[in-house]
Design a protein around this motif. Sequence first.
Motif, PDB file in Angstrom:
ATOM      1  N   PRO A  51      47.508  40.757  51.793  1.00  0.00           N
ATOM      2  CA  PRO A  51      47.109  39.598  50.992  1.00  0.00           C
ATOM      3  C   PRO A  51      46.118  39.959  49.891  1.00  0.00           C
ATOM      4  CG  PRO A  51      45.911  39.621  53.044  1.00  0.00           C
ATOM      5  CD  PRO A  51      46.888  40.767  53.131  1.00  0.00           C
ATOM      6  N   ILE A  52      46.082  39.114  48.874  1.00  0.00           N
ATOM      7  CA  ILE A  52      45.050  39.167  47.846  1.00  0.00           C
ATOM      8  C   ILE A  52      44.064  38.044  48.119  1.00  0.00           C
ATOM      9  CG2 ILE A  52      44.532  38.882  45.393  1.00  0.00           C
ATOM     10  CD1 ILE A  52      47.282  39.991  44.752  1.00  0.00           C
ATOM     11  N   TYR A  53      42.820  38.411  48.350  1.00  0.00           N
ATOM     12  CA  TYR A  53      41.763  37.408  48.491  1.00  0.00           C
ATOM     13  C   TYR A  53      41.323  37.032  47.084  1.00  0.00           C
ATOM     14  CZ  TYR A  53      38.110  35.002  51.178  1.00  0.00           C
ATOM     15  OH  TYR A  53      37.326  34.044  51.775  1.00  0.00           O
ATOM     16  N   LEU A  54      41.582  35.792  46.693  1.00  0.00           N
ATOM     17  CA  LEU A  54      41.244  35.309  45.360  1.00  0.00           C
ATOM     18  C   LEU A  54      39.857  34.685  45.429  1.00  0.00           C
ATOM     19  CD1 LEU A  54      42.278  34.957  42.466  1.00  0.00           C
ATOM     20  CD2 LEU A  54      43.227  32.749  43.177  1.00  0.00           C
ATOM     21  N   HIS A  55      38.872  35.480  45.068  1.00  0.00           N
ATOM     22  CA  HIS A  55      37.476  35.065  45.203  1.00  0.00           C
ATOM     23  C   HIS A  55      36.962  34.480  43.897  1.00  0.00           C
ATOM     24  CE1 HIS A  55      33.125  35.292  45.761  1.00  0.00           C
ATOM     25  NE2 HIS A  55      33.372  35.313  47.062  1.00  0.00           N
ATOM     26  N   PRO A  56      36.095  33.478  43.949  1.00  0.00           N
ATOM     27  CA  PRO A  56      35.578  32.893  42.709  1.00  0.00           C
ATOM     28  C   PRO A  56      34.661  33.852  41.944  1.00  0.00           C
ATOM     29  CG  PRO A  56      35.160  31.453  44.593  1.00  0.00           C
ATOM     30  CD  PRO A  56      35.595  32.774  45.139  1.00  0.00           C
ATOM     31  N   VAL A 112      40.382  40.127  44.470  1.00  0.00           N
ATOM     32  CA  VAL A 112      40.372  39.896  43.030  1.00  0.00           C
ATOM     33  C   VAL A 112      39.370  38.785  42.761  1.00  0.00           C
ATOM     34  CG1 VAL A 112      41.686  39.066  41.039  1.00  0.00           C
ATOM     35  CG2 VAL A 112      42.729  40.675  42.630  1.00  0.00           C
ATOM     36  N   ASN A 113      38.400  39.073  41.908  1.00  0.00           N
ATOM     37  CA  ASN A 113      37.369  38.094  41.593  1.00  0.00           C
ATOM     38  C   ASN A 113      37.805  37.236  40.414  1.00  0.00           C
ATOM     39  OD1 ASN A 113      35.060  38.594  43.507  1.00  0.00           O
ATOM     40  ND2 ASN A 113      35.401  40.666  42.748  1.00  0.00           N
ATOM     41  N   SER A 114      38.771  36.385  40.688  1.00  0.00           N
ATOM     42  CA  SER A 114      39.342  35.409  39.778  1.00  0.00           C
ATOM     43  C   SER A 114      39.754  36.028  38.444  1.00  0.00           C
ATOM     44  CB  SER A 114      38.406  34.210  39.595  1.00  0.00           C
ATOM     45  OG  SER A 114      39.152  33.109  39.090  1.00  0.00           O
ATOM     46  N   HIS A 115      39.289  35.474  37.319  1.00  0.00           N
ATOM     47  CA  HIS A 115      39.859  35.830  36.020  1.00  0.00           C
ATOM     48  C   HIS A 115      39.454  37.243  35.594  1.00  0.00           C
ATOM     49  CE1 HIS A 115      35.985  35.306  33.842  1.00  0.00           C
ATOM     50  NE2 HIS A 115      35.773  34.374  34.761  1.00  0.00           N
ATOM     51  N   THR A 116      40.303  37.838  34.765  1.00  0.00           N
ATOM     52  CA  THR A 116      40.049  39.157  34.194  1.00  0.00           C
ATOM     53  C   THR A 116      40.292  39.051  32.691  1.00  0.00           C
ATOM     54  OG1 THR A 116      40.862  40.205  36.217  1.00  0.00           O
ATOM     55  CG2 THR A 116      40.616  41.611  34.276  1.00  0.00           C
ATOM     56  N   PHE A 129      32.023  28.059  40.598  1.00  0.00           N
ATOM     57  CA  PHE A 129      32.822  29.038  41.337  1.00  0.00           C
ATOM     58  C   PHE A 129      34.093  28.401  41.900  1.00  0.00           C
ATOM     59  CE2 PHE A 129      29.101  32.066  42.666  1.00  0.00           C
ATOM     60  CZ  PHE A 129      28.988  32.476  41.347  1.00  0.00           C
ATOM     61  N   GLY A 130      33.939  27.266  42.586  1.00  0.00           N
ATOM     62  CA  GLY A 130      35.089  26.637  43.206  1.00  0.00           C
ATOM     63  C   GLY A 130      36.088  26.107  42.197  1.00  0.00           C
ATOM     64  N   VAL A 131      35.591  25.535  41.095  1.00  0.00           N
ATOM     65  CA  VAL A 131      36.485  25.034  40.054  1.00  0.00           C
ATOM     66  C   VAL A 131      37.292  26.177  39.465  1.00  0.00           C
ATOM     67  CG1 VAL A 131      36.538  23.976  37.760  1.00  0.00           C
ATOM     68  CG2 VAL A 131      35.053  23.034  39.536  1.00  0.00           C
ATOM     69  N   GLU A 132      36.641  27.305  39.240  1.00  0.00           N
ATOM     70  CA  GLU A 132      37.329  28.469  38.665  1.00  0.00           C
ATOM     71  C   GLU A 132      38.432  28.979  39.592  1.00  0.00           C
ATOM     72  OE1 GLU A 132      38.552  31.553  36.373  1.00  0.00           O
ATOM     73  OE2 GLU A 132      37.056  30.084  35.768  1.00  0.00           O
ATOM     74  N   ALA A 133      38.099  29.216  40.845  1.00  0.00           N
ATOM     75  CA  ALA A 133      39.086  29.766  41.772  1.00  0.00           C
ATOM     76  C   ALA A 133      40.195  28.757  42.068  1.00  0.00           C
ATOM     77  CB  ALA A 133      38.414  30.215  43.062  1.00  0.00           C
ATOM     78  N   GLY A 134      39.839  27.463  42.189  1.00  0.00           N
ATOM     79  CA  GLY A 134      40.857  26.460  42.419  1.00  0.00           C
ATOM     80  C   GLY A 134      41.824  26.354  41.251  1.00  0.00           C
ATOM     81  N   THR A 135      41.295  26.429  40.031  1.00  0.00           N
ATOM     82  CA  THR A 135      42.151  26.418  38.845  1.00  0.00           C
ATOM     83  C   THR A 135      43.103  27.604  38.849  1.00  0.00           C
ATOM     84  OG1 THR A 135      40.466  25.256  37.544  1.00  0.00           O
ATOM     85  CG2 THR A 135      42.135  26.490  36.314  1.00  0.00           C
ATOM     86  N   HIS A 136      42.585  28.772  39.214  1.00  0.00           N
ATOM     87  CA  HIS A 136      43.413  29.977  39.282  1.00  0.00           C
ATOM     88  C   HIS A 136      44.554  29.780  40.278  1.00  0.00           C
ATOM     89  CE1 HIS A 136      43.144  34.657  38.990  1.00  0.00           C
ATOM     90  NE2 HIS A 136      44.392  34.264  39.111  1.00  0.00           N
ATOM     91  N   ALA A 137      44.235  29.240  41.444  1.00  0.00           N
ATOM     92  CA  ALA A 137      45.262  29.040  42.473  1.00  0.00           C
ATOM     93  C   ALA A 137      46.325  28.047  42.017  1.00  0.00           C
ATOM     94  CB  ALA A 137      44.609  28.567  43.771  1.00  0.00           C
ATOM     95  N   VAL A 138      45.915  26.959  41.356  1.00  0.00           N
ATOM     96  CA  VAL A 138      46.887  25.978  40.879  1.00  0.00           C
ATOM     97  C   VAL A 138      47.792  26.589  39.807  1.00  0.00           C
ATOM     98  CG1 VAL A 138      47.149  23.771  39.667  1.00  0.00           C
ATOM     99  CG2 VAL A 138      45.477  23.994  41.502  1.00  0.00           C
ATOM    100  N   ARG A 139      47.244  27.431  38.949  1.00  0.00           N
ATOM    101  CA  ARG A 139      48.068  28.129  37.962  1.00  0.00           C
ATOM    102  C   ARG A 139      49.135  28.973  38.657  1.00  0.00           C
ATOM    103  NH1 ARG A 139      46.277  28.489  32.540  1.00  0.00           N
ATOM    104  NH2 ARG A 139      47.646  30.308  32.354  1.00  0.00           N
ATOM    105  N   LEU A 140      48.755  29.672  39.712  1.00  0.00           N
ATOM    106  CA  LEU A 140      49.739  30.471  40.433  1.00  0.00           C
ATOM    107  C   LEU A 140      50.858  29.599  40.991  1.00  0.00           C
ATOM    108  CD1 LEU A 140      47.413  32.937  42.393  1.00  0.00           C
ATOM    109  CD2 LEU A 140      48.872  33.489  40.447  1.00  0.00           C
TER     110      LEU A 140
END
Length: 381
Positions: free
Chosen positions: A216-221, A189-193, A244-255
């Motif tokens: 697993p789901i690979y959460l890619h930036p 999954v390429n981060s946000h949709t 890229f890293g800020v986006e994916a890291g934010t997504h992971a913290v939301r989870l």
Amino acid sequence: MTFRLGRPTMRTTRRGFLGGTTAGLAMTGPVVSARGRPNTVPIRKIATEEAFATPALAKAWLEIARTDPKASLDVPTGILSIFDNPRPGSNQDRFRRQLLDLDGERLADMDQAGVDVQVLSVTIPGVQMFEPAAASAFAIATNDHLAAAISRHPRRFAGLACFAPHDPIRATLEMERAVNRLGLNGFIVNSHTGDLYLDDPRFAPILEAAQALDRPIYLHPRAPSNGMAAPFRDYSMGGSIWGFGVEAGTHAVRLILSGVFDRYPRLRIVLGHMGEALPFWMWRLDHMAARRARDGRMKPLALAPSEYFRRNFAVTTSGFESPDLLDLVLKSAGNENVMWAVDYPYESSHDAVAFIEGVSLTGAQRASIFHRNAERLFRLK
């Protein structure tokens, strides 16, 4: 939604190699030759974040870049325009060529660097920029393209399936097909949709399916979503240098903070790039989450964020070759949750191999990072 699993149908052909003919490569210590002299058996190397594209996706991405350049911050990062007749000999030209190749040049690069297996996943932004129906159709075609490449080179490739998160019911059907019929090893999954993240309740069927399928789901930036994009438009900050890293890291913290892992305790998420900065932030996440739970600003979680990180996440080294960062990641994620990756073709396979071969690790740690953790998590044995 109750998710029922079918019977896997394609595991023997693709995985017979992984459990049989290369079993010796898993050895990490010296063995004795017929003449009594010690030999070193080469350690098996599985690269876990290796990008590809299809001609159909490249054409569709390029159309977006040309007709609606402000549709997404993905466009000015240049990731889409690398398919727009880049200057011969440039990095963009090489990226375009190598992303589309799943045979000769890619295999030659692997051979030269000593990479045994690539776990392939579609490059950003994947299918998620398209409208739901088109995204679902692209996902099916892309996964078929990937499975065909694996069938041509079953000893060299494994793969992660894409799907259209914004069409959750079709997404779960494609997830089941990808694992049980195509024999793929997980999901990308390429981060946000549509500027939404996987903690949104409408994506619950997808998380349930991933847990039920035990993949697993690979959460890619990708470039930051429109809701956070403005500060990243200057100085080329939207791409791999920072956004890229800020986006994916934010997504992971939301989870983590949303309680997703209390509802899906067996869900596994993979983060690339040494954990998208979460290892650095882990103490403060624990500290502030506890404070906010005590004062009522946040719903209490069953575990501390750091405990979810060790239980529900795995981390790859893609694109980072820093011994100090690797040491931090091993301490925060645990040795059993760290996997090696190149980030091909955007990074050098040779340099990525040399990094893990040269860094100070025990033999068991090196084997775990190079192949054993990937074999377990992606069911490669």
